[in-house]
Design a protein around this motif. Structure first.
Motif, PDB file in Angstrom:
ATOM      1  N   ARG A 158       0.856  -1.182   0.000  1.00  0.00           N
ATOM      2  CA  ARG A 158       0.000   0.000   0.000  1.00  0.00           C
ATOM      3  C   ARG A 158       0.887   1.226   0.000  1.00  0.00           C
ATOM      4  O   ARG A 158       1.677   1.425   0.925  1.00  0.00           O
ATOM      5  N   LEU A 159       0.743   2.023  -1.035  1.00  0.00           N
ATOM      6  CA  LEU A 159       1.493   3.269  -1.152  1.00  0.00           C
ATOM      7  C   LEU A 159       0.624   4.432  -0.683  1.00  0.00           C
ATOM      8  O   LEU A 159      -0.598   4.403  -0.813  1.00  0.00           O
ATOM      9  N   SER A 160       1.280   5.433  -0.168  1.00  0.00           N
ATOM     10  CA  SER A 160       0.562   6.649   0.230  1.00  0.00           C
ATOM     11  C   SER A 160       1.151   7.850  -0.485  1.00  0.00           C
ATOM     12  O   SER A 160       2.332   7.881  -0.837  1.00  0.00           O
ATOM     13  N   CYS A 161       0.304   8.814  -0.710  1.00  0.00           N
ATOM     14  CA  CYS A 161       0.688  10.097  -1.288  1.00  0.00           C
ATOM     15  C   CYS A 161       0.083  11.166  -0.388  1.00  0.00           C
ATOM     16  O   CYS A 161      -1.144  11.345  -0.382  1.00  0.00           O
ATOM     17  N   THR A 162       0.928  11.820   0.372  1.00  0.00           N
ATOM     18  CA  THR A 162       0.456  12.822   1.324  1.00  0.00           C
ATOM     19  C   THR A 162       0.792  14.215   0.812  1.00  0.00           C
ATOM     20  O   THR A 162       1.929  14.475   0.408  1.00  0.00           O
ATOM     21  N   ALA A 163      -0.202  15.071   0.841  1.00  0.00           N
ATOM     22  CA  ALA A 163      -0.049  16.430   0.318  1.00  0.00           C
ATOM     23  C   ALA A 163       0.145  17.423   1.443  1.00  0.00           C
ATOM     24  O   ALA A 163      -0.386  17.262   2.545  1.00  0.00           O
ATOM     25  N   SER A 164       0.900  18.462   1.145  1.00  0.00           N
ATOM     26  CA  SER A 164       1.010  19.606   2.035  1.00  0.00           C
ATOM     27  C   SER A 164       0.932  20.874   1.183  1.00  0.00           C
ATOM     28  O   SER A 164       1.324  20.872   0.020  1.00  0.00           O
ATOM     29  N   GLY A 165       0.390  21.915   1.772  1.00  0.00           N
ATOM     30  CA  GLY A 165       0.276  23.181   1.052  1.00  0.00           C
ATOM     31  C   GLY A 165      -1.008  23.345   0.286  1.00  0.00           C
ATOM     32  O   GLY A 165      -1.264  24.421  -0.277  1.00  0.00           O
ATOM     33  N   PHE A 166      -1.810  22.284   0.212  1.00  0.00           N
ATOM     34  CA  PHE A 166      -3.105  22.369  -0.435  1.00  0.00           C
ATOM     35  C   PHE A 166      -3.966  21.201   0.038  1.00  0.00           C
ATOM     36  O   PHE A 166      -3.448  20.203   0.539  1.00  0.00           O
ATOM     37  N   ALA A 167      -5.266  21.335  -0.112  1.00  0.00           N
ATOM     38  CA  ALA A 167      -6.200  20.273   0.272  1.00  0.00           C
ATOM     39  C   ALA A 167      -6.477  19.422  -0.956  1.00  0.00           C
ATOM     40  O   ALA A 167      -7.117  19.865  -1.908  1.00  0.00           O
ATOM     41  N   LEU A 168      -5.994  18.182  -0.925  1.00  0.00           N
ATOM     42  CA  LEU A 168      -6.056  17.389  -2.145  1.00  0.00           C
ATOM     43  C   LEU A 168      -7.460  16.917  -2.498  1.00  0.00           C
ATOM     44  O   LEU A 168      -7.694  16.463  -3.618  1.00  0.00           O
ATOM     45  N   ASN A 169      -8.425  17.034  -1.593  1.00  0.00           N
ATOM     46  CA  ASN A 169      -9.770  16.593  -1.933  1.00  0.00           C
ATOM     47  C   ASN A 169     -10.419  17.495  -2.984  1.00  0.00           C
ATOM     48  O   ASN A 169     -11.437  17.118  -3.578  1.00  0.00           O
TER      49      ASN A 169
END
Length: 116
Positions: free
Chosen positions: A19-30
């Motif tokens: 299971r890979l994850s992609c975590t965002a910062s600086g913006f709301a990825l939804n």
């Protein structure tokens, strides 16, 4: 600062799962469509699946249908890539992507190696 960070790659035997994850910062990825791509050695980067914004409609490339699933955790600002029944040909560096303001943003990638 807008950033995507992938994690969760590694070495797995054929038939295994990751299971890979992609975590965002600086913006709301939804609010944005997020895509997963992969690049095998000596080959071009290829899109494999994406999840749209909002209600989260998904698109899967034929070669991962039934094996890979993309999902979103808005509370964690993270998109997940569940990979099952892995094959040696799935070996690649996996990247997540967002197009924001007309520009493409990529994470640094995470290596997935499928080998016995």
């Amino acid at each position: 600062q807008l950033q995507l960070v992938e994690s969760g790659g590694g070495l797995v035997q054929p038939g295994g799962s990751l299971r890979l994850s992609c975590t965002a910062s600086g913006f709301a990825l939804n609010y944005y469509a997020i895509g997963w791509f992969r690049q095998a050695p000596g080959k071009e980067r290829k899109g494999i699946l994406c999840i749209s914004n909002g209600v989260g409609g998904t698109y899967y490339a034929d070669f991962v249908k039934g094996r890979f699933t993309i999902s979103r955790d808005n509370a964690k600002n993270t998109v997940w890539l569940q990979m099952n029944s892995l094959k040696p040909e799935d070996t690649a560096v996996y990247y997540c992507n967002v197009r924001l303001g007309g520009s493409d943003y990529w994470g640094q990638g995470t290596q997935v190696t499928v080998s016995s």
